[in-house]
Design a protein around this motif. Structure first.
Motif, PDB file in Angstrom:
ATOM      1  N   TYR A   1      48.140  54.705  44.703  1.00 53.31           N
ATOM      2  CA  TYR A   1      46.815  54.954  45.274  1.00 53.31           C
ATOM      3  C   TYR A   1      46.868  55.294  46.767  1.00 53.31           C
TER       4      TYR A   1
ATOM      5  N   LEU B   1      40.809  57.781  44.657  1.00 53.13           N
ATOM      6  CA  LEU B   1      40.014  56.721  45.277  1.00 53.13           C
ATOM      7  C   LEU B   1      39.096  56.072  44.254  1.00 53.13           C
ATOM      8  N   TRP B   2      38.524  56.880  43.381  1.00 56.58           N
ATOM      9  CA  TRP B   2      37.652  56.331  42.343  1.00 56.58           C
ATOM     10  C   TRP B   2      38.458  55.490  41.350  1.00 56.58           C
TER      11      TRP B   2
ATOM     12  N   LYS C   1      44.888  54.544  51.834  1.00 60.22           N
ATOM     13  CA  LYS C   1      44.254  54.521  50.513  1.00 60.22           C
ATOM     14  C   LYS C   1      42.970  55.339  50.488  1.00 60.22           C
ATOM     15  N   THR C   2      42.290  55.458  51.619  1.00 62.55           N
ATOM     16  CA  THR C   2      41.032  56.211  51.697  1.00 62.55           C
ATOM     17  C   THR C   2      41.225  57.583  52.331  1.00 62.55           C
TER      18      THR C   2
ATOM     19  N   ASP D   1      46.147  46.438  42.501  1.00 58.97           N
ATOM     20  CA  ASP D   1      46.592  47.436  43.477  1.00 58.97           C
ATOM     21  C   ASP D   1      47.859  48.115  42.965  1.00 58.97           C
TER      22      ASP D   1
ATOM     23  N   ALA E   1      41.230  53.893  42.009  1.00 58.42           N
ATOM     24  CA  ALA E   1      41.618  52.663  42.694  1.00 58.42           C
ATOM     25  C   ALA E   1      40.462  51.669  42.738  1.00 58.42           C
ATOM     26  N   TRP E   2      39.250  52.170  42.882  1.00 69.27           N
ATOM     27  CA  TRP E   2      38.073  51.283  42.902  1.00 69.27           C
ATOM     28  C   TRP E   2      37.848  50.660  41.527  1.00 69.27           C
ATOM     29  N   ARG E   3      38.117  51.407  40.464  1.00 66.27           N
ATOM     30  CA  ARG E   3      37.932  50.881  39.104  1.00 66.27           C
ATOM     31  C   ARG E   3      39.045  49.929  38.697  1.00 66.27           C
ATOM     32  N   ASP E   4      40.251  50.160  39.229  1.00 68.66           N
ATOM     33  CA  ASP E   4      41.400  49.353  38.826  1.00 68.66           C
ATOM     34  C   ASP E   4      41.308  47.968  39.456  1.00 68.66           C
ATOM     35  N   GLU E   5      41.604  46.950  38.664  1.00 63.75           N
ATOM     36  CA  GLU E   5      41.546  45.582  39.158  1.00 63.75           C
ATOM     37  C   GLU E   5      42.794  45.209  39.956  1.00 63.75           C
TER      38      GLU E   5
END
Length: 344
Positions: free
Chosen positions: A202, A189-190, A177-178, A198, A192-196
């Motif tokens: 991603y 990645l950004w 993922k990273t 999974d 995925a961080w914003r999405d609540e």
């Protein structure tokens, strides 16, 4: 503010400050690119939204992660900015304390910090941080934080048991993922961080494939723990289905493309059951194609020793009367005839 007002304000700022035009162009370029990346990510989400693929992938993604692999690009950027700011602050603080003690300033207040001084201070910060990280890694986080993906992969390959490999598999999944190799990965990645929630979109495929190959190599064929074997298989299948959807050629040769392998205990029990069933039934094929021996005749009749002639005749009459299948009756009759020949 309306679109027309925004354009007018940008035009006035550009006239008053010409370099502002470059800022506006860069801003709109980044926004346009982000919209393009958003369309790519949306299309990938729709293509990988099959519940048969997505639900197992998300379900097994809740497994605890044993190790943490920090994203190197982002970490180095943040660390560089933080060390630069700390270096500047440290230099000016020392200069202020030196002046407060009544000494002449190290540099005049109106003089900028020389480049060599900044480099020396930053080198000191980097050296201290490196030694501190080495101490912390050896003392507290051995096997839990790795400096890079190759080190993590090497550590997992050195694991001695299938249990350890399965425990580290979520770490490889999280590393996918990273995984950053192009600007689109930064946007992914950004997002995925914003999405609540999974989503499989991603994750890049390369590190998921590494995890799947390791799981295939260390599958517990000889384990007697059937629950662990099924848990191991289910986790690998969640990765296999996603990669099969993305690129079938890369995973069709792996173990998980075939049916679930039975455990040694199950295979042994099935073999013993088939052998017992074969012994309990007459060998019709053998009895049909050639003459029987006395031992084979006794096995077909289920006898351990040859009875006397009178008992044999009574047994023959009873067995043939109670047998209704013609082919089986024929085999039994041949077996009795072979035993009767011993008294001729």
């Amino acid at each position: 503010m309306s679109r027309e007002n925004k354009i007018a304000a940008a035009f006035l700022l550009t006239c008053a400050f010409p370099p502002f035009a470059a800022v506006i162009a860069a801003t709109y370029g980044v926004r346009w690119r982000c919209r393009f990346y958003a369309q790519l990510l949306k299309a990938q989400k729709e293509a990988e939204s099959d519940p048969y693929v997505l639900r197992p992938f998300i379900h097994h993604g809740r497994a605890p992660i044993r190790t943490w692999l920090p994203p190197k690009l982002i970490l180095m950027t943040v660390a560089g900015v933080a060390i630069l700011a700390a270096s500047l602050g440290y230099f000016h603080a020392v200069n202020a304390i030196w002046v407060a003690l009544g000494f002449a300033p190290i540099l005049p207040i109106d003089t900028q910090l020389p480049l060599w001084g900044l480099l020396i201070v930053m080198a000191g910060w980097f050296g201290t941080l490196h030694l501190f990280s080495k101490f912390i890694h050896r003392r507290y986080v051995e096997g839990r934080i790795f400096p890079g993906y190759p080190e993590l992969l090497t550590h997992i390959r050195a694991c001695k048991t299938s249990e350890d490999v399965l425990a580290y598999a979520p770490s490889l999944r999280a590393a996918a993922k990273t995984h950053i190799r192009r600007p689109y990965d930064l946007y992914r990645l950004w997002a995925a961080w914003r999405d609540e929630e999974d989503h499989a979109a991603y994750y890049r495929s390369e590190r998921l494939l590494d995890a799947l190959e390791l799981l295939a190599q260390r599958f517990p064929y000889d384990s007697s723990d059937e629950a662990f074997r099924k848990r191991y298989w289910a986790y690998a299948q969640s990765l296999y289905r996603l990669l099969l959807l993305r690129d079938p050629a890369k995973v069709q040769h792996l173990l998980f493309a075939r049916p679930y392998p039975a455990s040694p205990d199950t295979t042994r029990r099935d073999r013993e059951a088939k052998l017992a069933q074969a012994r309990a039934q007459p060998d019709i094929a053998l009895a049909t194609h050639r003459d029987l021996t006395c031992i084979e005749a006794l096995e077909i009749l289920g006898l351990t020793a040859q009875p006397d002639l009178a008992t044999l005749k009574k047994l023959k009459e009873t067995v043939l009367r109670d047998t209704h299948q013609d082919h089986k009756k024929e085999v039994l009759a041949r077996a009795f005839k072979r035993l009767e020949q011993a008294y001729a």
